[in-house]
Design a protein around this motif. Sequence first.
Motif, PDB file in Angstrom:
ATOM      1  N   GLN A  50       0.824  -1.205   0.000  1.00 17.60           N
ATOM      2  CA  GLN A  50       0.000   0.000   0.000  1.00 17.60           C
ATOM      3  C   GLN A  50       0.862   1.261   0.000  1.00 17.60           C
ATOM      4  O   GLN A  50       0.613   2.195  -0.758  1.00 17.60           O
ATOM      5  CB  GLN A  50      -0.914   0.002   1.233  1.00 17.60           C
ATOM      6  CG  GLN A  50      -1.801   1.230   1.350  1.00 17.60           C
ATOM      7  CD  GLN A  50      -2.744   1.138   2.541  1.00 17.60           C
ATOM      8  OE1 GLN A  50      -2.698   0.178   3.301  1.00 17.60           O
ATOM      9  NE2 GLN A  50      -3.604   2.106   2.692  1.00 17.60           N
ATOM     10  N   ASP A  51       1.864   1.301   0.855  1.00 18.02           N
ATOM     11  CA  ASP A  51       2.741   2.465   0.977  1.00 18.02           C
ATOM     12  C   ASP A  51       3.953   2.250   0.084  1.00 18.02           C
ATOM     13  O   ASP A  51       4.956   1.675   0.496  1.00 18.02           O
ATOM     14  CB  ASP A  51       3.159   2.635   2.443  1.00 18.02           C
ATOM     15  CG  ASP A  51       4.093   3.827   2.654  1.00 18.02           C
ATOM     16  OD1 ASP A  51       4.312   4.585   1.698  1.00 18.02           O
ATOM     17  OD2 ASP A  51       4.602   3.985   3.781  1.00 18.02           O
ATOM     18  N   ALA A  52       3.842   2.725  -1.147  1.00 18.89           N
ATOM     19  CA  ALA A  52       4.917   2.487  -2.117  1.00 18.89           C
ATOM     20  C   ALA A  52       6.230   3.113  -1.661  1.00 18.89           C
ATOM     21  O   ALA A  52       7.293   2.485  -1.737  1.00 18.89           O
ATOM     22  CB  ALA A  52       4.512   3.037  -3.481  1.00 18.89           C
ATOM     23  N   HIS A  53       6.180   4.353  -1.191  1.00 20.04           N
ATOM     24  CA  HIS A  53       7.413   5.013  -0.754  1.00 20.04           C
ATOM     25  C   HIS A  53       8.051   4.252   0.407  1.00 20.04           C
ATOM     26  O   HIS A  53       9.266   4.078   0.464  1.00 20.04           O
ATOM     27  CB  HIS A  53       7.110   6.457  -0.333  1.00 20.04           C
ATOM     28  CG  HIS A  53       6.961   7.402  -1.480  1.00 20.04           C
ATOM     29  ND1 HIS A  53       5.732   7.853  -1.913  1.00 20.04           N
ATOM     30  CD2 HIS A  53       7.874   7.969  -2.307  1.00 20.04           C
ATOM     31  CE1 HIS A  53       5.902   8.658  -2.941  1.00 20.04           C
ATOM     32  NE2 HIS A  53       7.182   8.751  -3.206  1.00 20.04           N
ATOM     33  N   GLY A  54       7.216   3.786   1.346  1.00 23.40           N
ATOM     34  CA  GLY A  54       7.735   3.065   2.501  1.00 23.40           C
ATOM     35  C   GLY A  54       8.313   1.706   2.161  1.00 23.40           C
ATOM     36  O   GLY A  54       9.098   1.152   2.929  1.00 23.40           O
ATOM     37  N   SER A  55       7.936   1.161   0.998  1.00 25.28           N
ATOM     38  CA  SER A  55       8.436  -0.163   0.625  1.00 25.28           C
ATOM     39  C   SER A  55       9.809  -0.101  -0.037  1.00 25.28           C
ATOM     40  O   SER A  55      10.426  -1.136  -0.270  1.00 25.28           O
ATOM     41  CB  SER A  55       7.438  -0.849  -0.318  1.00 25.28           C
ATOM     42  OG  SER A  55       7.423  -0.240  -1.596  1.00 25.28           O
ATOM     43  N   PHE A  56      10.286   1.105  -0.353  1.00 28.79           N
ATOM     44  CA  PHE A  56      11.616   1.276  -0.941  1.00 28.79           C
ATOM     45  C   PHE A  56      12.593   1.759   0.122  1.00 28.79           C
ATOM     46  O   PHE A  56      12.219   2.481   1.051  1.00 28.79           O
ATOM     47  CB  PHE A  56      11.582   2.305  -2.076  1.00 28.79           C
ATOM     48  CG  PHE A  56      11.074   1.778  -3.387  1.00 28.79           C
ATOM     49  CD1 PHE A  56      11.908   1.100  -4.255  1.00 28.79           C
ATOM     50  CD2 PHE A  56       9.746   1.960  -3.752  1.00 28.79           C
ATOM     51  CE1 PHE A  56      11.447   0.610  -5.467  1.00 28.79           C
ATOM     52  CE2 PHE A  56       9.268   1.481  -4.961  1.00 28.79           C
ATOM     53  CZ  PHE A  56      10.127   0.804  -5.818  1.00 28.79           C
ATOM     54  N   ASN A  57      13.855   1.374  -0.025  1.00 26.31           N
ATOM     55  CA  ASN A  57      14.926   1.904   0.814  1.00 26.31           C
ATOM     56  C   ASN A  57      15.187   3.342   0.377  1.00 26.31           C
ATOM     57  O   ASN A  57      15.578   3.577  -0.771  1.00 26.31           O
ATOM     58  CB  ASN A  57      16.188   1.056   0.642  1.00 26.31           C
ATOM     59  CG  ASN A  57      17.306   1.486   1.584  1.00 26.31           C
ATOM     60  OD1 ASN A  57      17.396   2.633   1.999  1.00 26.31           O
ATOM     61  ND2 ASN A  57      18.186   0.545   1.914  1.00 26.31           N
ATOM     62  N   PRO A  58      14.965   4.331   1.254  1.00 24.60           N
ATOM     63  CA  PRO A  58      15.114   5.730   0.840  1.00 24.60           C
ATOM     64  C   PRO A  58      16.534   6.102   0.432  1.00 24.60           C
ATOM     65  O   PRO A  58      16.744   7.140  -0.212  1.00 24.60           O
ATOM     66  CB  PRO A  58      14.670   6.519   2.077  1.00 24.60           C
ATOM     67  CG  PRO A  58      14.891   5.578   3.229  1.00 24.60           C
ATOM     68  CD  PRO A  58      14.605   4.215   2.679  1.00 24.60           C
ATOM     69  N   ARG A  59      17.524   5.268   0.784  1.00 29.05           N
ATOM     70  CA  ARG A  59      18.915   5.581   0.466  1.00 29.05           C
ATOM     71  C   ARG A  59      19.379   4.939  -0.839  1.00 29.05           C
ATOM     72  O   ARG A  59      20.544   5.082  -1.216  1.00 29.05           O
ATOM     73  CB  ARG A  59      19.823   5.116   1.610  1.00 29.05           C
ATOM     74  CG  ARG A  59      19.527   5.826   2.918  1.00 29.05           C
ATOM     75  CD  ARG A  59      20.533   5.475   3.976  1.00 29.05           C
ATOM     76  NE  ARG A  59      20.299   6.207   5.211  1.00 29.05           N
ATOM     77  CZ  ARG A  59      21.090   6.159   6.279  1.00 29.05           C
ATOM     78  NH1 ARG A  59      22.179   5.393   6.254  1.00 29.05           N
ATOM     79  NH2 ARG A  59      20.813   6.850   7.362  1.00 29.05           N
ATOM     80  N   ARG A  60      18.470   4.212  -1.491  1.00 31.48           N
ATOM     81  CA  ARG A  60      18.841   3.564  -2.754  1.00 31.48           C
ATOM     82  C   ARG A  60      17.974   4.105  -3.873  1.00 31.48           C
ATOM     83  O   ARG A  60      16.789   4.379  -3.682  1.00 31.48           O
ATOM     84  CB  ARG A  60      18.676   2.045  -2.651  1.00 31.48           C
ATOM     85  CG  ARG A  60      19.495   1.422  -1.537  1.00 31.48           C
ATOM     86  CD  ARG A  60      19.582  -0.068  -1.730  1.00 31.48           C
ATOM     87  NE  ARG A  60      20.247  -0.396  -2.981  1.00 31.48           N
ATOM     88  CZ  ARG A  60      21.178  -1.338  -3.113  1.00 31.48           C
ATOM     89  NH1 ARG A  60      21.557  -2.026  -2.088  1.00 31.48           N
ATOM     90  NH2 ARG A  60      21.697  -1.594  -4.277  1.00 31.48           N
ATOM     91  N   SER A  61      18.565   4.217  -5.035  1.00 35.32           N
ATOM     92  CA  SER A  61      17.815   4.708  -6.190  1.00 35.32           C
ATOM     93  C   SER A  61      16.805   3.649  -6.630  1.00 35.32           C
ATOM     94  O   SER A  61      16.905   2.470  -6.262  1.00 35.32           O
ATOM     95  CB  SER A  61      18.765   5.036  -7.343  1.00 35.32           C
ATOM     96  OG  SER A  61      19.357   3.843  -7.845  1.00 35.32           O
TER      97      SER A  61
END
Length: 539
Positions: free
Chosen positions: A379-390
């Motif tokens: 559901q939370d696409a941003h939260g499912s990615f590592n913010p420090r990786r492209s």
Amino acid sequence: MAEKLECHGTPPLLRIDGLCAGYGDSAILHDITLQVAPGEVLGIVGASGSGKSTLLKAIMGIRETGLIRRAGTIRFDGRDLAACTAEDYRRLRGAEMGIVFQHANTSLNPTRRIRTQFSEALRAHGTFTDAEITERAAELLHRMGFTDADHILDAYPFALSGGMAQRAAIALALALRPRLLLADEPTSALDAALQRQMLQILRTLRDEDDTAMLLVTHNIGVLRHIADRAAVIKDGRIIEQGATAELLIHPQCTDTQNLLFSIPRIGDPSPSSSHTQVIPQKGTPCARPPLLRFENVSMHFDEDAARTQAIDAMTFSLYERERLGLVGASGSGKTTAAKLLTGLLTPTEGRILLAGKNVVGASGRVRKELCRRIQMVFQDAHGSFNPRRSIGAAIGETICNLCPSDTQSVDRRVAALLKEVELPASYAARYPHEISGGECQRAAIARAMAVSPDILICDEATSALDTCVQEKIITLLRRLQKEHGMSLLFISHDLPLVSSITDRILILRHGRIIEQGRTADILRAPHESDTRELLHAVL
């Protein structure tokens, strides 16, 4: 409401004039001019990436993300917020201005119990006894629909479902009875029945406490039910505003018209695929074995000597190339079922069969193959990615971990995947915070498709998106499912959306399947009262 201001001479509680703001060199908001009177609800609607959330952050003075105000003024109760120090903002936030973020994990501290967070919020602005804090918290949680407030107060946020955590976050924002409530998609994680309940609570808050609200939403039904006035934002500019009823009936701008036309409705056809789908009829043995099968699966959680039954003796099948919907109210067990499927949780009882093989407790090569064959879009696409990786690195990591034979052409594969979900190849170099919610969800789908899964699970994958972007994501999922021949498990509380993409649905209540069948049949003539209530509550 505009007439109310003129007739009674009431000054606006919030007034924004010519606001321009952005991040670094990027301008996001352009010449924003708005005002909100005491007791008024102003709805802000617009496509993903239009600047809605940035506007709320500018009002609250949230600068940690690098947000810079370049021009214009924001006045709260006549006070210029540009002159506020960090200490001034600390006193204003919570007591005078409350905020509810779209995702509860942004509002709630995962390391503290809900009770502790109420205590911290109240004691930061006054002297309260433990009994007073518990009484106020319990009152709000009961208003939010919780029958066991003590259980919620003693829980950590991660132990709650998305909808339950969001209701707790709304209660926390209202703890000090703020005069202005900023709400960023506060009901997007809630089913239709809870949405109606939350809107009634917000209306009561407005009527009894004269609380003003600035409500960001993509849900036109929510806008229609509570907003006195509405403003449409596009590319950081207000392109249309006025009385809600007039704006929704006679929209002047093409973008507003597109938002209204893209709303999914129950009865909208789910385009049939060119392949033959195996959808078993009740009481009739299916000619082909299921790709995936739950057999009497149960899952409970033990917390502080208390047992929570999340899944109770669940049995269902998913067939090759089938589009299956999993529908239920907040806390009904939808996400728990998805986590069991992907191996993120291990059931306490029962079997989960993938192509006839039990995968419960899988490890080693079997576990790796399970990850390759079943992928999930959260559901939370941003939260499912590592913010420090492209974005490119995140997709490439999935390829390298699960399909090592493709590592020689990772960059080409990443570019092809981004193209397949209709994103430019240049987005591989971007970070999650640099793209909109809709774009991030497309990137999440690309990551899931990187290993050519047999089953794609979408867990509320479009609930945080505006209707135009929802429509595009649904169209994308239909095309990918048809072209790749995968099975799709679509989890949602949004019945109109489910009806537009699934062939068959399961209705959940308290971890049990209470009704199942062809989507059109269930929605046309539901047998269970819970299903009828979900249909009746659709905004």
